[in-house]
Write a protein that holds these residues in place. Sequence first.
Motif, mmCIF file in Angstrom:
data_model
loop_
_atom_site.group_PDB
_atom_site.id
_atom_site.type_symbol
_atom_site.label_atom_id
_atom_site.label_comp_id
_atom_site.label_asym_id
_atom_site.label_seq_id
_atom_site.Cartn_x
_atom_site.Cartn_y
_atom_site.Cartn_z
ATOM 1 N N HIS A 207 0.885 -1.180 0.157
ATOM 2 C CA HIS A 207 0.133 0.189 0.069
ATOM 3 C C HIS A 207 0.291 1.426 0.058
ATOM 4 N N GLU A 208 2.424 1.197 0.461
ATOM 5 C CA GLU A 208 2.665 2.485 0.872
ATOM 6 C C GLU A 208 4.244 2.385 -0.012
ATOM 7 N N ALA A 209 4.839 1.200 -0.917
ATOM 8 C CA ALA A 209 5.571 1.622 -1.766
ATOM 9 C C ALA A 209 5.121 2.065 -3.375
ATOM 10 N N SER A 210 6.537 1.733 -4.403
ATOM 11 C CA SER A 210 6.024 0.629 -5.664
ATOM 12 C C SER A 210 5.705 0.185 -5.374
ATOM 13 N N GLU A 211 4.626 -0.403 -7.529
ATOM 14 C CA GLU A 211 4.844 -2.059 -7.080
ATOM 15 C C GLU A 211 5.493 -2.955 -7.430
ATOM 16 N N GLU A 212 6.806 -2.010 -8.006
ATOM 17 C CA GLU A 212 8.176 -1.973 -8.319
ATOM 18 C C GLU A 212 8.460 -2.568 -7.190
ATOM 19 N N LEU A 213 8.815 -2.467 -6.056
ATOM 20 C CA LEU A 213 9.139 -2.711 -5.088
ATOM 21 C C LEU A 213 8.881 -3.879 -4.134
ATOM 22 N N HIS A 214 8.213 -3.563 -3.878
ATOM 23 C CA HIS A 214 6.574 -4.800 -4.059
ATOM 24 C C HIS A 214 7.015 -5.866 -4.349
ATOM 25 N N LEU A 215 7.183 -5.500 -5.736
ATOM 26 C CA LEU A 215 7.371 -7.106 -6.818
ATOM 27 C C LEU A 215 8.594 -7.413 -5.775
ATOM 28 N N LEU A 216 9.733 -6.930 -5.954
ATOM 29 C CA LEU A 216 11.178 -7.453 -6.041
ATOM 30 C C LEU A 216 11.449 -7.905 -4.246
ATOM 31 N N LEU A 217 10.539 -6.796 -3.623
ATOM 32 C CA LEU A 217 10.640 -7.807 -2.026
ATOM 33 C C LEU A 217 9.873 -8.946 -2.271
ATOM 34 N N THR A 218 8.545 -8.615 -2.986
ATOM 35 C CA THR A 218 8.134 -10.780 -2.787
ATOM 36 C C THR A 218 8.647 -11.375 -3.352
ATOM 37 N N THR A 219 9.500 -11.561 -5.025
ATOM 38 C CA THR A 219 10.635 -12.364 -5.502
ATOM 39 C C THR A 219 11.980 -12.636 -4.426
ATOM 40 N N GLY A 220 11.681 -11.552 -4.398
ATOM 41 C CA GLY A 220 13.031 -12.096 -3.320
ATOM 42 C C GLY A 220 12.357 -12.825 -2.221
ATOM 43 N N PHE A 221 11.690 -12.686 -1.046
ATOM 44 C CA PHE A 221 11.098 -13.954 -0.475
ATOM 45 C C PHE A 221 10.619 -15.075 -0.360
ATOM 46 N N PHE A 222 10.078 -15.052 -1.939
ATOM 47 C CA PHE A 222 9.026 -16.744 -2.246
ATOM 48 C C PHE A 222 10.241 -17.014 -3.050
ATOM 49 N N VAL A 223 11.000 -16.152 -3.778
ATOM 50 C CA VAL A 223 12.211 -17.242 -4.636
ATOM 51 C C VAL A 223 13.675 -17.199 -4.672
ATOM 52 N N GLY A 224 13.816 -16.816 -2.990
ATOM 53 C CA GLY A 224 15.151 -17.017 -2.578
ATOM 54 C C GLY A 224 16.592 -16.003 -3.377
ATOM 55 N N ALA A 225 16.041 -15.630 -4.045
ATOM 56 C CA ALA A 225 17.258 -15.158 -5.442
ATOM 57 C C ALA A 225 17.665 -13.209 -5.246
ATOM 58 N N ARG A 226 18.937 -14.245 -5.546
ATOM 59 C CA ARG A 226 20.186 -12.317 -5.161
ATOM 60 C C ARG A 226 19.373 -11.503 -6.139
ATOM 61 N N LEU A 227 19.945 -10.360 -5.901
ATOM 62 C CA LEU A 227 19.500 -9.028 -6.768
ATOM 63 C C LEU A 227 19.783 -9.166 -7.772
ATOM 64 N N GLU A 228 20.762 -8.960 -8.054
ATOM 65 C CA GLU A 228 21.254 -9.387 -9.430
ATOM 66 C C GLU A 228 20.507 -10.492 -10.137
ATOM 67 N N THR A 229 20.261 -11.255 -9.772
ATOM 68 C CA THR A 229 19.879 -12.873 -10.327
ATOM 69 C C THR A 229 17.875 -11.957 -10.523
ATOM 70 N N ILE A 230 17.934 -11.298 -10.128
ATOM 71 C CA ILE A 230 15.865 -11.705 -9.998
ATOM 72 C C ILE A 230 15.778 -10.079 -11.154
ATOM 73 N N THR A 231 16.756 -8.777 -10.993
ATOM 74 C CA THR A 231 16.113 -7.631 -11.925
ATOM 75 C C THR A 231 17.032 -8.061 -12.868
ATOM 76 N N THR A 232 17.073 -9.162 -13.647
ATOM 77 C CA THR A 232 17.986 -9.579 -15.011
ATOM 78 C C THR A 232 16.220 -10.192 -15.217
ATOM 79 N N ILE A 233 15.858 -11.079 -14.516
ATOM 80 C CA ILE A 233 15.007 -11.830 -15.750
ATOM 81 C C ILE A 233 13.642 -11.185 -15.936
ATOM 82 N N ARG A 234 13.705 -11.963 -17.536
ATOM 83 C CA ARG A 234 13.176 -11.023 -18.727
ATOM 84 C C ARG A 234 11.975 -11.795 -19.283
#
Length: 420
Positions: A207-234
Amino acid sequence: MSMLSYIRFQPWHEAAADDGVAWERDANHPDIDRLPQIFWRSREGWAEANYWALTKVSDDGVDLETVKSLMKHLHAYSEFLEDSKLDWRHFPIRMEDRVLVRFRGHLIKQIESGSLKSSTASARIRAVIQFYKHANDQNFITPEYPMWRDKTVVIPFFDVTGFRRTLARASTSLAIANRTRLGTKLEDGLQPLSEQHMSELLGFTLHEASEELHLLLTTGFFVGARLETITTIRIENLEAALPDPFIKGFHQLNAGPGTGIQTKFDVQGQLLLPDFLLAELLRYAYSTPRLKREARAAPRDRSLIFLTSRGSRYSSNSVSRLMTELRRDASRAGLKFMSRFKFHETRATYGTWLMKIMLGITSVPTAIEFVKNAMFHKHESTTFGYVKFIESSQGKQQAAAAFSEAFSGLTTRNWDDFHA
């Protein structure tokens, strides 16, 4: 952005010729294969840095792998310079405006956000200072004001006979201490969030952050990937994901060399992607807000799931700034645990709860092998750290219901319920 390339350097020298001077191969000096070289965004080489790399190998006899490591640090510095629109020779009268002081502050922010280990930051600033000393010796730079203050650090120790001694070590005012956190630690010194804190955080970002940051964090919590991995998913990676043949409610997402998704040490494998998260990422990929970002992106970046408002790929710097704002806003909203939260702790949270679940349903060796593959660990010893962490933590027998449902494959989480 700037680029780190590797070239084959062939030494040549001047030679006398009938019509003047000619160039010929230098038979006394061997070729240097994969010599690291830095090029600016304009594709112009950083001549001073590239010359430094050459002299380290050819004149000083430094091991090529060591020079590669130094140039990787200097490349990170060049990215900071371009992002900040600074010249590497910028040393004005105000101390806080000097380029190296600003870079040091940038590294400290990265440490605080969890995007950079303190050991890496410490090595990075040392490499940059080493380059500046070379540049100063070669008169490539003649700043009017000091670049840093030299200081002596006295380290006490006891010799083999038990007598107290001291060791004096030269340092600078720019040095960054390599501090480690106390207590039981996981890979990279991380600490996991509890299930309650994770839920509170995602509820806040929804509710309080951007949709992008919310999805980045959600992906981190539920996939366990590093940031460099998450940000290179196409998008094409998501569309190529296949249902896991053994775990209901999951898809397998190929990552590593050849997929476009970056992994540490180029480890190759399959990310476990919960179906509810795959559906949400695909929904976002074709949403109007993201398509607007895609329209601003360079051709090679357009299919990346996560793009900034300017259409650029997310860098560690941009995520670091978002995390700084998130910590401030969340702490003000009463989420006190957020004062020191780092993005990378999403990975620790995932690994801890996944290991708890696996230890509850299978043997230790099988659990370690499963978590090792899921988290793309290069070494089994890294995965075993999660076993030791769980054994030494309170509440080790309690599995989080949210993670149990997601990771066991017995049920499929409803995304709407999660948002409620």
